[in-house]
Design a protein around this motif. Structure first.
Motif, PDB file in Angstrom:
ATOM      1  N   GLY A  61       0.582  -1.196  -0.017  1.00  0.00           N
ATOM      2  CA  GLY A  61      -0.121  -0.017   0.175  1.00  0.00           C
ATOM      3  C   GLY A  61       0.812   1.255  -0.081  1.00  0.00           C
ATOM      4  N   THR A  62       0.070   2.434   0.262  1.00  0.00           N
ATOM      5  CA  THR A  62       0.766   3.559   0.299  1.00  0.00           C
ATOM      6  C   THR A  62       0.440   4.234   1.707  1.00  0.00           C
ATOM      7  N   MET A  63       1.263   5.292   2.062  1.00  0.00           N
ATOM      8  CA  MET A  63       1.150   5.970   3.386  1.00  0.00           C
ATOM      9  C   MET A  63       1.314   7.347   2.844  1.00  0.00           C
ATOM     10  N   LYS A  64       0.584   8.331   3.332  1.00  0.00           N
ATOM     11  CA  LYS A  64       0.742   9.768   3.100  1.00  0.00           C
ATOM     12  C   LYS A  64       0.322  10.379   4.466  1.00  0.00           C
ATOM     13  N   LEU A  65       1.200  11.569   4.786  1.00  0.00           N
ATOM     14  CA  LEU A  65       1.020  12.139   6.043  1.00  0.00           C
ATOM     15  C   LEU A  65       1.305  13.527   5.821  1.00  0.00           C
ATOM     16  N   ILE A  66       0.593  14.255   6.363  1.00  0.00           N
ATOM     17  CA  ILE A  66       0.529  15.976   6.376  1.00  0.00           C
ATOM     18  C   ILE A  66       0.832  16.358   7.877  1.00  0.00           C
ATOM     19  N   SER A  67       2.002  16.683   8.313  1.00  0.00           N
ATOM     20  CA  SER A  67       2.243  17.019   9.677  1.00  0.00           C
ATOM     21  C   SER A  67       1.149  17.744  10.473  1.00  0.00           C
ATOM     22  N   GLY A  68       0.783  17.155  11.573  1.00  0.00           N
ATOM     23  CA  GLY A  68      -0.304  17.897  12.410  1.00  0.00           C
ATOM     24  C   GLY A  68      -1.479  17.594  12.079  1.00  0.00           C
ATOM     25  N   GLU A  69      -2.123  16.871  11.065  1.00  0.00           N
ATOM     26  CA  GLU A  69      -3.286  17.064  10.354  1.00  0.00           C
ATOM     27  C   GLU A  69      -3.756  15.691  10.250  1.00  0.00           C
ATOM     28  N   ARG A  70      -3.100  14.812   9.087  1.00  0.00           N
ATOM     29  CA  ARG A  70      -3.641  13.514   8.629  1.00  0.00           C
ATOM     30  C   ARG A  70      -2.845  12.589   8.259  1.00  0.00           C
ATOM     31  N   MET A  71      -3.125  11.365   8.602  1.00  0.00           N
ATOM     32  CA  MET A  71      -2.059  10.280   7.883  1.00  0.00           C
ATOM     33  C   MET A  71      -3.088   9.499   7.342  1.00  0.00           C
ATOM     34  N   GLN A  72      -2.851   8.698   6.145  1.00  0.00           N
ATOM     35  CA  GLN A  72      -3.813   7.806   5.258  1.00  0.00           C
ATOM     36  C   GLN A  72      -2.920   6.712   5.047  1.00  0.00           C
ATOM     37  N   LEU A  73      -3.379   5.557   5.131  1.00  0.00           N
ATOM     38  CA  LEU A  73      -2.591   4.373   4.818  1.00  0.00           C
ATOM     39  C   LEU A  73      -3.864   3.611   3.978  1.00  0.00           C
ATOM     40  N   SER A  74      -3.544   3.250   2.671  1.00  0.00           N
ATOM     41  CA  SER A  74      -4.201   2.577   1.810  1.00  0.00           C
ATOM     42  C   SER A  74      -3.759   1.448   1.178  1.00  0.00           C
ATOM     43  N   PHE A  75      -4.342   0.352   1.405  1.00  0.00           N
ATOM     44  CA  PHE A  75      -3.794  -0.930   1.077  1.00  0.00           C
ATOM     45  C   PHE A  75      -4.442  -1.367  -0.220  1.00  0.00           C
ATOM     46  N   LEU A  76      -3.852  -1.951  -1.208  1.00  0.00           N
ATOM     47  CA  LEU A  76      -4.105  -2.329  -2.338  1.00  0.00           C
ATOM     48  C   LEU A  76      -4.249  -3.959  -2.781  1.00  0.00           C
ATOM     49  N   MET A  77      -5.371  -4.117  -3.428  1.00  0.00           N
ATOM     50  CA  MET A  77      -5.251  -5.378  -3.745  1.00  0.00           C
ATOM     51  C   MET A  77      -4.236  -5.819  -4.839  1.00  0.00           C
ATOM     52  N   PRO A  78      -3.530  -7.006  -4.687  1.00  0.00           N
ATOM     53  CA  PRO A  78      -2.279  -7.355  -5.866  1.00  0.00           C
ATOM     54  C   PRO A  78      -2.982  -7.682  -6.975  1.00  0.00           C
ATOM     55  N   ILE A  79      -2.142  -7.054  -8.101  1.00  0.00           N
ATOM     56  CA  ILE A  79      -2.303  -7.099  -9.510  1.00  0.00           C
ATOM     57  C   ILE A  79      -3.070  -5.974 -10.096  1.00  0.00           C
TER      58      ILE A  79
END
Length: 192
Positions: A61-79
């Motif tokens: 998956g991917t991780m995105k973070l904006i300091s002090g606000e929000r973090m998102q982890l997105s997990f993806l199905m293979p292929i």
């Protein structure tokens, strides 16, 4: 039945990852505070490997973070690279979304205080992620190192870090999604 098992495992991984990221300890406080002052955005790829009763399960998956606000982890199905699950963490709450089962849990930090490690706050999560992004940072975290004996062989790998700016909007869910109680998700996870 198979879809429910996959959804349960996905949510287990999301909770495991949150505990891993929130439970890790480090001693590089001075360096981190300088980095946090200069960096506002952080993104990376994430690979989560957790042994289950039947096999070893790996999800990317991917991780995105904006300091002090929000973090998102997105997990993806293979292929096919379709999002199967998302975890969103803010200083006030955590949102777990099961895209396949069209379910979600929204919980405040206060509601999760008995489930998460003591240091599981947003600032600590940020610190761990920014520390991992350094050239000498620890990018592979095991369950054993994180003090989670039941997931001792689990592993989180962070890679391909970037400080480039990006837009990160709060997750909005349609009426097709059903909110479930936290205890319902926890009972389901414990039965794996």
């Amino acid at each position: 039945m198979k879809q429910t098992k996959f959804n349960s495992k996905t949510l287990l991984f999301m909770l495991f990852l949150l505990c891993c990221l929130a439970g890790c300890k480090t001693s590089r406080k001075a360096e981190t505070s300088k980095l946090l002052e200069s960096a506002r955005y952080l993104s990376s790829k994430v690979k989560l490997t957790v042994p289950t009763k039947d096999a070893v399960f790996t999800v990317n998956g991917t991780m995105k973070l904006i300091s002090g606000e929000r973090m998102q982890l997105s997990f993806l199905m293979p292929i096919i690279r379709t999002e199967v699950a998302r975890m969103e963490v803010t200083p006030e709450e955590i949102l777990l979304v099961d895209r396949m089962g069209k379910r979600y849990v929204r919980a405040t930090r206060k509601e999760l205080k008995d489930v998460l490690p003591k240091k599981a706050d947003f600032a600590h999560l940020e610190k761990i992620l920014f520390d991992a992004s350094k050239p000498d940072g620890k990018k592979d975290l095991s369950g054993k190192e994180l003090g989670i004996p039941s997931l001792e062989k689990g592993k989180v790998e962070l890679s391909n870090f970037s400080n480039d700016s990006f837009s990160l909007t709060p997750t909005e869910l349609s009426s097709k999604y059903t909110q479930v109680e936290l205890n319902e998700i926890l009972e389901m996870l414990m039965s794996l």
